[in-house]
Design an enzyme around this catalytic site. Structure first.
Site, PDB file in Angstrom:
ATOM      1  CB  THR A  37      -0.891   0.019   1.261  1.00  0.00           C
ATOM      2  OG1 THR A  37      -1.672  -1.152   1.251  1.00  0.00           O
ATOM      3  CG2 THR A  37      -1.799   1.219   1.300  1.00  0.00           C
ATOM      4  CE1 TYR A  50      -5.745  -0.025  -0.284  1.00  0.00           C
ATOM      5  CE2 TYR A  50      -3.686  -0.444  -1.434  1.00  0.00           C
ATOM      6  CZ  TYR A  50      -4.526  -0.662  -0.363  1.00  0.00           C
ATOM      7  OH  TYR A  50      -4.154  -1.527   0.620  1.00  0.00           O
ATOM      8  CB  SER A  83       3.071  -8.059   1.586  1.00  0.00           C
ATOM      9  OG  SER A  83       1.998  -7.929   2.457  1.00  0.00           O
ATOM     10  CB  THR A 116       0.707  -3.809   6.542  1.00  0.00           C
ATOM     11  OG1 THR A 116      -0.559  -3.800   5.877  1.00  0.00           O
ATOM     12  CG2 THR A 116       1.299  -2.417   6.550  1.00  0.00           C
ATOM     13  CG  ASP A 117      -2.117  -7.850   3.670  1.00  0.00           C
ATOM     14  OD1 ASP A 117      -2.423  -6.856   4.359  1.00  0.00           O
ATOM     15  OD2 ASP A 117      -2.779  -8.223   2.689  1.00  0.00           O
ATOM     16  CE  LYS A 189      -2.823  -5.337   8.217  1.00  0.00           C
ATOM     17  NZ  LYS A 189      -2.838  -5.183   6.764  1.00  0.00           N
ATOM     18  CD  GLU A 310      -6.430 -29.457  27.705  1.00  0.00           C
ATOM     19  OE1 GLU A 310      -7.397 -30.113  27.339  1.00  0.00           O
ATOM     20  OE2 GLU A 310      -6.319 -28.230  27.505  1.00  0.00           O
TER      21      GLU A 310
HETATM   22  N1  GLU Z   1      -2.505  -6.379   0.838  1.00  0.00           N
HETATM   23  C1  GLU Z   1      -1.506  -5.425   0.481  1.00  0.00           C
HETATM   24  C2  GLU Z   1      -0.130  -5.793   0.997  1.00  0.00           C
HETATM   25  O1  GLU Z   1       0.039  -6.327   2.049  1.00  0.00           O
HETATM   26  C3  GLU Z   1      -1.867  -4.066   0.923  1.00  0.00           C
HETATM   27  C4  GLU Z   1      -1.943  -3.921   2.421  1.00  0.00           C
HETATM   28  C5  GLU Z   1      -0.896  -2.997   2.966  1.00  0.00           C
HETATM   29  O2  GLU Z   1       0.181  -2.806   2.414  1.00  0.00           O
HETATM   30  O3  GLU Z   1      -1.199  -2.425   3.999  1.00  0.00           O
HETATM   31  O4  GLU Z   1       0.804  -5.483   0.318  1.00  0.00           O
END
Ligand code: GLU
Length: 353
Positions: A37, A50, A83, A116-117, A189, A310
């Site tokens: 992103t 986007y 990602s 971020t994924d 995340k 357990e």
């Molecule tokens: N799903 C995309 C990725 O991880 C966009 C999410 C992001 O970058 O926050 O690249």
């Protein structure tokens, strides 16, 4: 008269040279772009839709000119993917390039822009195989560059500010987003859309960024980078490890399918304290008997997955992931398999890394 002119010329030349020398003394930071992103472009300032990975690394750098006061910045596009599409092969490429750059005396640090994924997975992979104590910072954004609430510029600026600070040396690979600093071993995340998405749920943030300076409140607790026994030297692939997810009523289809298809290790993301149900416990025990190591992790996001609770792991030859999420346990198991198949030795690794 002649003498005076010479002196003036020399002084003028020095006037030109001295600032140039000072400029050269700025730390050199490489920004390696991988997509996400942070390189995204939306249809408008207010829409949430986007396309990720559209903006070039040079555009990212020129759009935050303030960071050129902190460092000399060079950019490289190493891969360009959202990602969720990142692969082990991409990790090998990124890690190889980071190791090459950090081995150079003139390079102070590396910042990696990333979606971020799966950022926490890339960060943890690098944490195990980077052979330098220089700062390596992953950074991304939750909003594309075109959004009113774009968080990329400030996050990248903060990442560079953390990267050039001498207190960041020896802290392992870190994620810097939303004014917070997370260690690779704990970052998770946790929010799908909020800017405050990365948390360090088990050990807490390493620190915060305030006024362009990192303020550390603790050190990483797990082994990393120059203290790691793992390496990617001469490595072209890693043993395949799959994660099987536990839920009420799940049968053993996924475990047996993984075993029948040549998986080299299994991480079971069990319920609660990493518990498999009876069917999967039996299937996992059969996998171990066939020589396929099993690590118990949990779908529960916080807290240790403990041995001898357990379930007695020794009885089945399993290892427990302790504070590793299933995703990070998969990465550690892939590297563990390059060294051993002994579950006790693997257990040591899960306690140390
Ligand atoms: N799903 C995309 C990725 O991880 C966009 C999410 C992001 O970058 O926050 O690249």
């Amino acid at each position: 008269m002649q003498m005076k002119r010479k002196t003036i010329i020399i002084i003028c030349l020095m006037g030109l040279l001295i600032p140039a020398t000072i400029a050269q003394q700025k730390p050199l930071v490489y920004i390696l772009a991988t997509g996400g992103t942070i390189a995204g472009v939306g249809a408008s300032e207010t829409s949430s839709g986007y396309n990720a990975g559209v903006v070039s690394v040079d555009k990212i750098i020129t759009s935050v000119p303030e960071m050129l006061k902190l460092a000399e910045i060079k950019g490289e596009q190493v891969v360009n993917v959202p990602s969720q599409d990142i692969t082990v092969n991409d990790w090998l490429i990124i890690a190889g390039r980071v190791n090459e750059l950090l081995a150079r005396q003139d390079v102070t640090a590396v910042v990696i822009t990333h979606g971020t994924d799966t950022m926490e997975e890339t960060a943890y992979f690098l944490n195990l195989v980077i052979k330098s104590d220089k700062p390596v910072i992953l950074v991304g954004s939750m909003r594309p560059s075109t959004a009113l609430s774009a968080d990329g510029p400030m996050n990248v600026y903060d990442a560079v500010a953390v990267a050039v600070d001498s207190s960041s040396v020896g802290k392992g690979v870190m994620i810097v987003m939303d004014d917070k600093i997370c260690s690779a071993d704990d970052a998770l995340k946790m929010m799908t859309t909020s800017l405050e998405t990365f948390h360090c749920p088990n050990y807490g943030y390493l620190g915060y960024v305030y006024d362009s300076k990192p303020i550390y409140t603790r050190n990483p607790v797990k082994k990393h980078t120059i203290h790691s026994e793992f390496s990617i030297e001469d490595m072209v692939a890693l043993p395949r490890v799959d994660i099987v997810y536990g839920y009420a009523g799940v049968d053993s289809l996924f475990v047996t399918t993984a075993v029948d298809n040549g998986v080299k290790g299994i991480v079971y993301a069990g319920v609660g304290n990493g518990n498999p149900n009876t069917q999967n416990l039996n299937a996992l025990a059969r996998a171990v008997k066939k020589g396929i190591p099993v690590v118990r992790a949990a779908r529960t996001p916080i807290g240790p997955i403990t041995q001898y609770d357990e379930l007695n792991d020794d009885k089945y030859g399993f290892s427990a992931s302790w504070f590793k999420s299933p995703e990070k346990a998969r990465i550690l198991l892939m590297f563990a398999l390059t060294k051993t198949k002994d579950y006790k030795e693997m257990q040591r690794m899960f306690l140390e890394y």
